[in-house]
Design a protein around this motif. Structure first.
Motif, short mmCIF file in Angstrom:
data_model
loop_
_atom_site.label_atom_id
_atom_site.label_comp_id
_atom_site.label_asym_id
_atom_site.label_seq_id
_atom_site.Cartn_x
_atom_site.Cartn_y
_atom_site.Cartn_z
N UNK A 33 -0.18 1.97 10.48
CA UNK A 33 0.20 0.88 11.32
C UNK A 33 1.73 1.15 11.64
N UNK A 34 2.37 1.40 10.65
CA UNK A 34 3.87 1.63 10.98
C UNK A 34 4.05 2.61 11.82
N UNK A 64 -6.23 6.94 -6.58
CA UNK A 64 -6.45 7.40 -5.20
C UNK A 64 -6.82 6.46 -4.19
N UNK A 65 -7.31 5.17 -4.64
CA UNK A 65 -7.88 4.22 -3.59
C UNK A 65 -6.55 3.53 -3.33
N UNK A 66 -5.57 3.45 -4.24
CA UNK A 66 -4.42 2.81 -3.81
C UNK A 66 -3.62 3.52 -2.83
N UNK A 67 -3.50 5.00 -3.15
CA UNK A 67 -3.10 5.85 -2.27
C UNK A 67 -3.47 5.69 -0.73
N UNK A 68 -4.92 5.41 -0.70
CA UNK A 68 -5.51 5.45 0.41
C UNK A 68 -5.27 4.33 1.11
N UNK A 87 9.23 4.23 7.41
CA UNK A 87 8.14 5.03 7.40
C UNK A 87 8.60 6.48 6.43
N UNK A 88 9.64 6.80 6.42
CA UNK A 88 10.17 8.02 5.75
C UNK A 88 10.24 7.71 4.36
N UNK A 89 10.96 6.44 3.96
CA UNK A 89 10.93 6.05 2.64
C UNK A 89 9.44 5.74 2.09
N UNK A 90 8.70 5.13 2.95
CA UNK A 90 7.49 4.61 2.10
C UNK A 90 6.66 6.06 1.82
N UNK A 91 6.90 6.92 2.87
CA UNK A 91 6.08 8.23 2.71
C UNK A 91 6.43 8.98 1.44
N UNK A 147 -2.39 2.55 1.10
CA UNK A 147 -1.20 2.87 1.71
C UNK A 147 -1.11 3.51 2.93
N UNK A 148 -1.90 4.69 2.75
CA UNK A 148 -1.94 5.66 3.96
C UNK A 148 -2.37 4.80 5.19
N UNK A 149 -3.38 4.15 5.03
CA UNK A 149 -4.02 3.17 6.15
C UNK A 149 -2.66 2.10 6.83
#
Ligand code: NAD
Length: 514
Positions: A126-127, A114-118, A91-95, A120-122
Motif C-alpha cells: 500500500x505504501x 514468517x507470517x509477521x513478515x508477510x 518505504x526504503x526504511x521500512x523495507x 508487513x509485505x502487504x
C-alpha cells in the motif's frame, strides 16, 4: 529519537514494577498524556504481561487532534514532490528494517515470524501504491465547454482523519490507511488496538525519521474512551475503522451522525466451496493454510468448508493428515502457528469445542492438549476440526476467530451457494474447482465482496480495493486502492473563464453552454 531505541524501549518510561509503559506518539515525539489509566500488553506465547499501554482520555485525544490540525495547512500545501520524497524514504526504511517490526508483531500478537513478515509485505504494497499518488489523485480537464470556458476537477484532502485498527494486523491495517491519507495531504490520528500497540509507535517514529513533519501522523493509545472522543470530535473529518461487526456498526452510526465520512470494516465468516472435480490435495493444502494461518485470527481466514458430496470423507482425511504436521508454538522458533491473543480469547475459542459436540457435530481434531513448542503458560489452542456442523449451531453462526475449521456437507453447488448467500457476513469466499464455467458462475452469483477462484484468501492487491459486503462493511467506501484515494479526498469542480468584452450583458436565465 531513533527507532532502534524505540524498539528496545517503546515506552519512554517504566511503571513502579519496572514494566515498560507504552506512550502515545503526538506531535512527532512520545507523549505520556494526562490519563493515569493503563492496560496490560501480553506476550501471548509466554502468557505474561510484558508491557503496559497508556489509555488516553478525551483530553489526550484533543491534544493529538490539535497537533494534526496545526500540521494540516502546511502539509496540505507541501508539494506533491516533497510528500512523495517522505513516502519513498519511509518505504526504503521500512523495507530495510522490517525485521525489527516483525519482532514487535511476534512479541505482542504472537504470530510466527514468517507470517509477521508477510503482514508487513502487504502493508508495504500500500505504501508503494501511495507512491503513485500524484498520478492517482490528479483531476480531469475539459477545455472550451462553452465558448472560452473550461471545467476541471481537483482532489483535495479532507483535513484531520481518524483511523481505528484491530489487534490482528497491527502493522498492515494501519498501513491500509495512513500512507494514502498522508500522500493525499491529510493529517492523521491513529488509535491502534490496545492489545498490540507498539507497532503503531514504531511506524510513526519511522515516518518521522523519513522526514514527516511533526503532527502529520499521531498515535493515541486507548479504549472506548479514546475512540468515542475521536468519533464526535468536531475537527475530525473522517473515520476509517476495522474491527468486529458490533463495534463497526456502532462506529458507523456514531461518526456518521456527527457528520463524518465513515468506512467501517467489520467481522467475517468465510466459506470455501469445494466441488467434486477439485484437486483435493491442493484444496486440503489451501484449507489448512487459510484455516489455521495466524491461528485463525484473520478476517479473511476460511472458517467453513462446504464440501459438495461425495468429497467430504476424502477431503477430511487429507486435511487431518496435514494438521498432524503443524507445529504449534512460540513464533520466534520457526513454528507454523502461534498462540491466541489473550487467555480470555483462547478460552472463548476453546469453548466452541463443547458447543460443537453438544450441537451434534463430529469433533474430528480437538486442539486442546496439543503439543506446544513454547512456554506452557502461553495462550495455546491447537488446530481444531469439526465435521457435519449444523448451520443453526453457534459454531457455524458465530465468528469464532481462532484455529477452528468447520466442515458442512452439502449435496450440490446450489445448496452451497445458498448457504453462503444467506450468511450475515460477506467478506471473503472461495470456490475450489477445475471447471472454469463453475468458477465464472460462482463469481457472478455469490453475495460476497472478495471472491477467490482456487485462491483461499483473496485479499486484493494494493491497486484494487479491499472490502466486504453486508455486515462486513458499513459505509460504501472500501479500503486502499482507488476506493482509498477517493475516501481521503474531496472532489471540487471548477468552471473558469478569463473575461473579455464578449462576456458582458445582463441575462438572469440559468447558464447554458454555447
Ligand atoms: P474489536 O472490534 O474488538 O476492536 C477494534 C478496535 O475498536 C480497537 O482499536 C478497539 O480498541 C476498539 N474498540 C473495542 N471495543 C470498543 C468499544 N466498545 N467502543 C469503541 N471502540 C472499541 O476487534 P479486534 O478484536 O481488535 O479485531 C478482530 C475483529 O476485527 C474480527 O471481528 C475481525 O474479523 C475484524 N477484522 C476485520 C477486517 C476487515 O477487513 N473486515 C480486518 C481485520 C480484522
Amino acid at each position: 529519537m531513533s527507532t532502534t531505541l524505540l524498539h528496545q524501549e517503546p515506552t519512554g518510561s517504566n511503571d513502579a514494577h519496572g514494566t515498560p509503559v507504552i506512550n502515545h506518539w503526538i506531535d512527532g515525539a512520545p507523549s505520556a498524556g494526562t490519563s493515569s489509566r493503563t492496560a496490560p500488553v501480553f506476550n501471548p506465547a509466554k502468557g505474561i504481561v510484558a508491557k503496559n499501554v497508556r489509555l488516553a482520555s478525551a483530553a489526550d485525544v484533543d491534544t493529538a487532534v490539535a497537533s494534526a490540525l496545526a500540521a494540516f495547512p502546511g502539509w496540505r500545501d507541501t508539494s506533491q514532490a516533497k510528500r512523495q520524497t517522505v513516502m519513498f524514504a519511509f518505504r526504503e526504511l521500512l523495507n530495510q528494517r522490517k525485521g525489527e517490526l516483525a519482532e514487535i508483531l511476534t512479541a505482542e500478537h504472537g504470530k510466527v515470524t514468517a507470517d509477521a513478515l508477510g503482514e508487513i509485505a502487504r502493508g508495504l504494497e500500500v505504501v508503494e501504491f501511495a507512491l503513485g499518488m500524484p498520478h492517482l489523485s490528479k483531476g480531469e480537464f475539459s477545455e472550451n465547454v462553452s465558448t472560452g470556458v473550461d471545467v476541471y476537477t481537483l482532489r483535495q484532502p479532507l483535513g484531520v482523519v481518524g483511523v481505528i485498527s484491530p489487534f490482528n494486523f497491527p502493522a498492515m491495517v494501519p498501513m491500509w490507511f495512513f500512507p494514502i491519507a498522508i500522500a493525499t495531504g491529510n493529517t492523521v490520528v491513529l488509535k491502534p488496538s490496545e492489545k498490540d500497540p507498539s507497532a503503531a509507535n514504531w511506524m510513526a517514529a519511522l515516518m518521522t525519521e523519513a522526514g514527516l513533519p511533526a503532527g502529520v501522523l499521531n498515535v493515541v493509545h486507548g479504549d472506548k474512551e479514546a475512540v468515542d472522543a475521536l468519533l464526535v470530535h468536531p475537527e475530525v473529518q473522517s473515520i476509517s475503522f476495522v474491527g468486529s461487526t458490533p463495534i463497526a456498526k456502532y462506529i458507523y452510526e456514531t461518526a456518521s451522525s456527527h457528520g463524518k465520512r465513515v468506512q467501517a470494516l467489520g467481522g467475517a465468516k468465510n466459506h470455501m466451496l469445494v466441488l467434486p472435480d477439485a484437486d483435493l490435495d491442493l484444496t486440503a493444502d489451501a484449507a489448512v493454510n487459510a484455516g489455521f494461518g495466524s491461528a485463525g485470527e484473520r478476517c479473511m481466514a476460511i472458517s467453513v468448508v462446504l464440501a459438495v458430496e461425495p468429497v467430504a470423507d476424502e477431503l477430511i482425511v487429507k486435511i487431518t493428515e496435514r494438521m498432524k504436521g503443524l507445529r504449534v508454538g512460540d513464533g520466534t522458533r520457526g513454528c507454523d502457528m502461534g498462540p491466541l491473543i489473550t487467555q480470555a480469547h483462547r478460552d472463548k475459542v476453546a469453548s466452541y469445542i463443547d458447543v460443537a459436540a453438544a450441537d451434534g457435530a463430529d469433533v474430528v481434531v480437538d486442539g486442546r492438549g496439543v503439543d506446544i513448542d513454547g512456554d506452557e503458560s502461553g495462550f495455546w489452542l491447537g488446530p481444531t476440526l469439526f465435521d457435519k456442523v449444523p448451520t443453526d449451531s453457534a459454531v457455524y453462526q458465530d465468528e469464532i476467530f481462532g484455529p477452528v475449521l468447520s466442515i458442512v456437507r452439502v449435496a450440490s453447488y446450489e445448496e452451497g451457494v445458498g448457504i453462503i448467500n444467506r450468511g450475515r457476513y460477506g467478506n471473503g469466499t472461495a470456490i475450489f474447482t477445475n471447471d472454469g464455467g463453475a468458477g465464472r458462475r460462482f463469481q457472478n452469483e455469490v453475495q460476497v465482496g472478495m471472491v477467490g477462484i482456487n485462491v483461499p484468501i483473496p485479499v486484493p492487491v494494493a491497486y484494487h480495493s479491499f472490502g466486504g459486503w453486508k455486515d462486513s462493511l458499513f459505509g460504501d467506501a472500501k479500503a486502499y486502492g482507488p476506493g482509498g484515494v477517493s475516501f481521503f479526498t474531496r472532489e471540487k469542480a471548477v468552471t473558469s473563464r478569463w473575461l473579455d468584452p464578449s462576456h458582458g450583458g445582463i441575462n438572469l436565465g440559468f447558464p447554458q453552454n454555447h
